[in-house]
Design a protein around this motif. Structure first.
Motif, short mmCIF file in Angstrom:
data_model
loop_
_atom_site.label_atom_id
_atom_site.label_comp_id
_atom_site.label_asym_id
_atom_site.label_seq_id
_atom_site.Cartn_x
_atom_site.Cartn_y
_atom_site.Cartn_z
N LEU A 170 10.70 47.74 -57.20
CA LEU A 170 11.76 47.28 -56.25
C LEU A 170 11.16 46.43 -55.10
N PHE A 171 9.98 46.85 -54.56
CA PHE A 171 9.32 46.33 -53.74
C PHE A 171 8.39 45.03 -54.05
N ASN A 172 8.03 45.21 -55.15
CA ASN A 172 7.23 43.81 -55.60
C ASN A 172 7.91 42.82 -56.26
N SER A 173 9.38 43.19 -56.31
CA SER A 173 10.33 42.10 -57.16
C SER A 173 10.99 41.43 -55.83
N THR A 174 10.84 40.33 -55.52
CA THR A 174 11.37 39.71 -54.39
C THR A 174 12.81 39.77 -54.58
N PRO A 175 13.30 39.26 -55.70
CA PRO A 175 14.80 39.19 -55.48
C PRO A 175 15.38 40.68 -55.64
N LEU A 176 14.80 41.60 -56.28
CA LEU A 176 15.21 43.05 -56.24
C LEU A 176 15.22 43.67 -54.71
N ARG A 177 14.06 43.36 -54.08
CA ARG A 177 13.81 43.71 -52.65
C ARG A 177 14.79 43.12 -51.63
N ARG A 178 15.16 41.97 -52.17
CA ARG A 178 16.00 41.29 -51.08
C ARG A 178 17.50 41.81 -51.29
N ARG A 179 17.78 41.99 -52.58
CA ARG A 179 19.29 42.68 -52.75
C ARG A 179 19.39 43.89 -52.59
N PHE A 180 18.53 44.85 -52.75
CA PHE A 180 18.93 46.20 -52.51
C PHE A 180 18.25 47.09 -51.09
N ALA A 181 17.13 46.15 -50.69
CA ALA A 181 16.47 46.72 -49.32
C ALA A 181 16.76 46.00 -48.28
N SER A 182 16.26 44.58 -48.38
CA SER A 182 16.59 43.71 -47.21
C SER A 182 17.97 43.55 -46.90
N LYS A 183 18.77 43.27 -47.91
CA LYS A 183 20.11 42.91 -47.49
C LYS A 183 20.88 43.87 -46.58
N PRO A 184 20.96 45.02 -46.99
CA PRO A 184 21.70 46.00 -46.04
C PRO A 184 20.91 46.30 -44.69
N ILE A 185 19.60 46.22 -44.59
CA ILE A 185 19.13 46.09 -43.27
C ILE A 185 19.31 44.81 -42.52
N PHE A 186 19.70 43.74 -43.10
CA PHE A 186 19.69 42.49 -42.78
C PHE A 186 21.27 42.66 -42.11
N LYS A 187 22.06 43.19 -42.66
CA LYS A 187 23.45 43.37 -42.04
C LYS A 187 23.46 44.13 -40.67
N GLY A 188 22.90 45.20 -40.99
CA GLY A 188 22.72 46.33 -39.79
C GLY A 188 21.94 45.43 -38.57
N PHE A 189 21.00 44.81 -39.03
CA PHE A 189 20.22 43.97 -37.83
C PHE A 189 21.09 43.06 -37.18
N LYS A 190 22.04 42.14 -37.96
CA LYS A 190 22.89 41.21 -37.31
C LYS A 190 24.11 42.18 -36.52
N ALA A 191 24.48 43.21 -36.82
CA ALA A 191 25.36 43.95 -36.16
C ALA A 191 24.92 44.26 -34.77
N VAL A 192 23.61 44.77 -34.61
CA VAL A 192 22.90 45.30 -33.38
C VAL A 192 22.46 44.35 -32.59
N LEU A 193 22.18 43.23 -33.17
CA LEU A 193 21.51 42.10 -32.39
C LEU A 193 22.04 41.78 -31.08
N PRO A 194 21.57 42.04 -29.88
CA PRO A 194 22.14 41.61 -28.73
C PRO A 194 22.21 40.17 -28.63
N PRO A 195 23.45 39.79 -27.87
CA PRO A 195 23.75 38.67 -27.55
C PRO A 195 22.88 37.80 -26.85
N MET A 196 22.76 36.57 -26.69
CA MET A 196 21.58 35.81 -25.84
C MET A 196 22.47 34.59 -25.44
N SER A 197 22.27 34.28 -24.12
CA SER A 197 22.97 33.26 -23.61
C SER A 197 21.95 31.98 -23.65
#
Length: 820
Positions: A62-89
């Motif tokens: 999973l972690f050594n295959s970039t497409p798999l890591r991106r899809r199954f690990a990074s993508k869910p984290i990415f979604k959560g990260f964007k949700a809690v990212l504070p607004p910036m003026s």
């Protein structure tokens, strides 16, 4: 036993790999090799190997295959990260992006490049800069009398004004190509500091045009036409500039500017042109009462789309340059923060052409970035210079006073209670000079926003501490105002220094760590940008690099904590080496604690100002500690500096531990706070600050004439005659050093009753008759005693003078008399 050994080997291997910060590929290979080795030695059978494969193989794939890591690990984290990212003026973004990072980045990231620090060349004064310091600046200082300026004239003497303008003191930062002096940041700092040691009023007057002002804005952002129009006059002193930023409704929060510029058509110099109608109310503007050129910050609006973009109405903060005599401008009244020129500026429907915008129409809305970048540089020069001047003067005069003034037949500087204060004065002066030179040298190479914020905040706070300590030691000698008092103007200036160019409270609690964490971290700001750009690929790369960075810093922090930092690197040997190792230890600790904190609190950290402030304190002490080590190295690692180095570094490390302790105790999640405490302090806290012995040593050193004393107080103005406040004390101190053995004999004889009489003259005659002193020694003691007594006197005024100091300004205030 075999199982326990296998577990210990696994822990040791993982710890080693984490400490070394190896790549994911190496981690993966290590896992395969580990289980293969266990199977080879018979520690596990084929069943155990199969279980290990079932558990670890999917993770490795999973972690050594970039497409798999991106899809199954990074993508869910990415979604959560964007949700809690504070607004910036927009203003917050521009503040973060403005300026550059420098050495503070190395200290924040947990693995400082010490060789870079040692190789960095601090700025040396050129021949022209040194000549200006020794001649023009010395001459100007000789024309000034701070008491006359602040208490009598409420202004700089006219001849001094003319000299300042004629010799381009307002044009130190303007390049020679535009008629200025083109001085380095270090030269500007040194010149301002020398003037400040004579007259803080004049120093403030000189520093402002060389900090945030029209000259700097024009040099960096002005059009050629604007530069040609304004810079020659600013350089030769025929134009006096000021810059209007703060107002009744806006201080540190410049984004809340209520001042407006409305794009419209109007008549200017007899022609109809496209321009702006400006309405503004500014206050606390230095040089405003005498300015001929006004820089203005305001919000630009284009309700009719006259700038060509019908979709944009609000262009944001914009900077413009206008003449003070434009119709509708009200200027000339004064505030009274001191004797320096400071006042309000008002404008109602002041119409000027669009070419008044600094940088022209294309820079409409670009003012905030201009201000932040210029202020970032100026903060590292002006107020640190004022702080340095006040502190150096306090150091030299307090040392002299402490040896001259006696209580209970002992120099006051020898009392341990006094030495606690004088040691702080000595140690902080050493730290301040290191910080001043290092920071200004950094400004000569870039525009380090976080570094200069730290310098401004801490150096003005050190000045506050030093001047207060000096006042404590001087007692009534420091309280009584008058031309003899060399401390009072510094004391009065403290509230100004801690307020302007960013209020100290907000700088510490909001800016230092708040901006430093995002700008200095190798991954946080790029991750935020990747999230805002919805760039999963970039986020994936950054995220797992960030994870590796955090694992490495955690392992390094725990290792350093358990080993007392003996495993950390030091680029030198000798007395300074342990301090490099300790700073590396706490640099790593700051890196991992920052990661955990930002991961746990996210945008909530902006509201946890006390937590942010404590992490900012850690970053600041790391920076100033490394600056002190750099100063010690550049000065040639002199033996006479060693005790001051110990004092500063032991105090730095103590403050770092205090800040971490307060941070852990108050972390919202008690379990996480406790875990971080164990990580950083696995064997407890060990840095207690300077010992009493070290305090005594530093307290003694301030009383002694030495090359160290001269180096530490270099480039301040000292009077040369008995009518100068500093000159009077210097002359008495020098004479004491010359005659002290004879004076001690005389004092002991008086104490034992061997030299009789009611007056000093009678006692000296008796001492000679008794064979305690020779005639020559008696004359020397008498000469010193007259100087000593004169040096400790304070001014006394007639009621006529106090009622009308201007018309009685030549009155002799020195009316205390000596009685038998």
């Amino acid at each position: 036993m075999t199982a326990l050994l296998s577990i210990l080997v696994a822990i040791a291997a993982a710890w080693t790999l984490a400490y070394l910060g190896v790549s994911l590929m190496v981690w993966s290979a290590a896992v395969v090799i580990y289980f293969a080795a266990l199977a080879a030695v018979g520690a596990i059978g084929w069943v155990g190997l199969l279980i290990a494969a079932v558990v670890f193989a999917p993770l490795l794939i999973l972690f050594n295959s970039t497409p798999l890591r991106r899809r199954f690990a990074s993508k869910p984290i990415f979604k959560g990260f964007k949700a809690v990212l504070p607004p910036m003026s927009d203003t917050e973004r521009e503040a973060l992006e403005a300026g550059s990072t420098w050495w503070e980045t190395e200290m924040f990231r947990g693995k400082p490049d010490w060789q870079y620090l040692l190789d960095f060349k601090r700025t040396q004064l050129t021949e022209a800069e040194q000549s200006f310091l020794d001649n023009e600046t010395e001459t100007l200082c000789g024309m000034l009398d701070e008491w006359e300026i602040s208490a009598e004239l409420k202004d700089i003497p006219q001849e001094a004004w003319e000299y300042i303008r004629a010799h381009k003191f307002f044009a130190m930062l303007i390049p020679k190509a535009h008629g200025g002096l083109g001085f380095s940041a270090v030269a500007q700092s040194t010149v301002v500091a020398k003037i400040a040691s004579r007259s803080l009023t004049t120093a403030v007057t000189v520093m402002v045009p060389n900090s945030l002002g029209p000259g700097e804005l024009l040099v960096h952002y002005g059009t050629k036409e604007q530069q040609d129009k304004w810079l020659p006059g600013l350089a030769d002193g025929s134009q006096i500039p000021c810059f209007g930023l703060t107002g009744p409704e806006v201080g540190s929060d410049a984004g809340a500017l209520p001042d407006t510029g409305i794009v419209c058509r109007g008549e200017y110099n007899g022609e109809e042109v496209l321009g702006m109608k400006l309405t503004f109310s500014k206050r606390w503007i230095t040089l405003a009462p005498v300015a001929t050129v006004i820089g203005l910050a305001f919000k630009l609006y284009d309700p009719d789309g006259l700038l060509g973009d019908p979709d944009t109405t609000d262009y944001g903060i914009t900077c413009a340059l206008i003449s003070a005599d434009e119709p509708g401008v009200e200027i000339g009244r004064r505030h009274s923060p001191g004797a320096f020129m400071n006042g309000p500026i008002y404008g109602k429907d002041v119409f000027v052409p669009l070419d008044a915008i600094i940088g022209g129409q294309e820079k409409a809305g670009g003012g905030w970035r201009m201000l932040v970048e210029c202020l970032s540089a100026g903060r590292g020069i002006s107020l640190p210079a004022l702080s340095s001047a006040a502190s150096k003067t306090a150091y030299r005069m307090t040392g002299a006073f402490g040896r001259i003034r006696r209580q209970f037949k002992v120099p006051v500087g020898k009392f341990e209670g006094v030495q606690e204060a004088t040691a702080r004065i000595g140690g902080l002066n050493y730290k301040m000079e290191a910080a001043r030179i290092f920071t200004a040298s950094g400004v000569d190479q870039c525009t380090p926003a976080v570094v200069t914020a730290m310098a401004k905040y801490h150096m003005t706070e050190w000045m506050r501490q030093i001047v207060n300590d000096a006042m404590d030691v001087h007692g009534g000698r420091g309280i009584q105002q008058g031309p003899r008092n060399y401390l009072f103007s510094s004391y009065q200036s403290i509230p100004i220094a801690i307020t302007v160019e960013g209020a100290n409270i907000l700088t510490r609690s909001l800016m230092i760590f708040g901006q430093g964490a995002i700008r200095c971290h190798p991954y946080v700001f790029p991750e935020m940008e990747a999230a805002r750009n919805d760039d999963l690929e970039e986020f994936d790369t950054l995220l797992w690099s960030h994870v590796g960075h955090s694992v490495n810093r955690a392992a390094r922090t725990l290792t350093f904590g358990l080993s007392g930092a003996v495993t950390a690197k030091a680029p030198v040997s000798g007395v300074a080496a342990p301090y490099y190792r300790q700073l590396e230890r706490f640099s790593s600790a700051l890196a991992i604690c920052s990661d955990i904190t930002m991961g746990m609190l996210g945008g909530e950290l902006k509201r946890k100002e006390l937590l942010s402030a404590r992490l900012g304190d850690v970053l600041s002490e790391l920076y100033f500690g490394s600056a002190t080590l750099k100063f010690f190295y550049d000065e040639g690692e002199k033996d006479e500096d060693i005790e001051h180095l110990h004092y500063v570094m032991q105090d730095c490390l103590h403050k770092i531990e205090q800040a971490f302790d307060g941070f852990f105790r108050n972390f919202p999640n008690r379990f996480v706070g406790g875990a971080m405490r164990v990580l950083v302090f696995p064997t407890g806290r060990h840095h207690k600050g300077p010992s009493d012995r070290l305090i005594n040593t530093i307290g003694d050193a301030i009383l002694e004439p030495s090359s160290f004393r001269d180096r530490l107080t270099a480039n301040i103005y000292l009077g040369t005659d008995e009518h100068s406040a500093t000159g009077r004390m210097e002359k008495a101190f020098d004479k004491l050093i010359e005659v002290e053995p004879a004076f001690e004999k005389f004092a002991k004889a008086v104490g034992k009753g061997e030299a009789e009489g009611f007056t000093v003259d009678e006692q000296l005659t008796s001492a000679v008759a008794a064979g305690v002193l020779t005639d020559a020694e008696a004359r020397q003691v008498k000469e010193y005693d007259d100087l000593r007594y004169d040096a400790i006197l304070t001014d006394a005024f007639s009621k006529e003078y106090l009622a009308d100091p201007v018309n009685h300004r030549h009155e002799d205030h020195r009316m205390e008399s000596r009685v038998a």
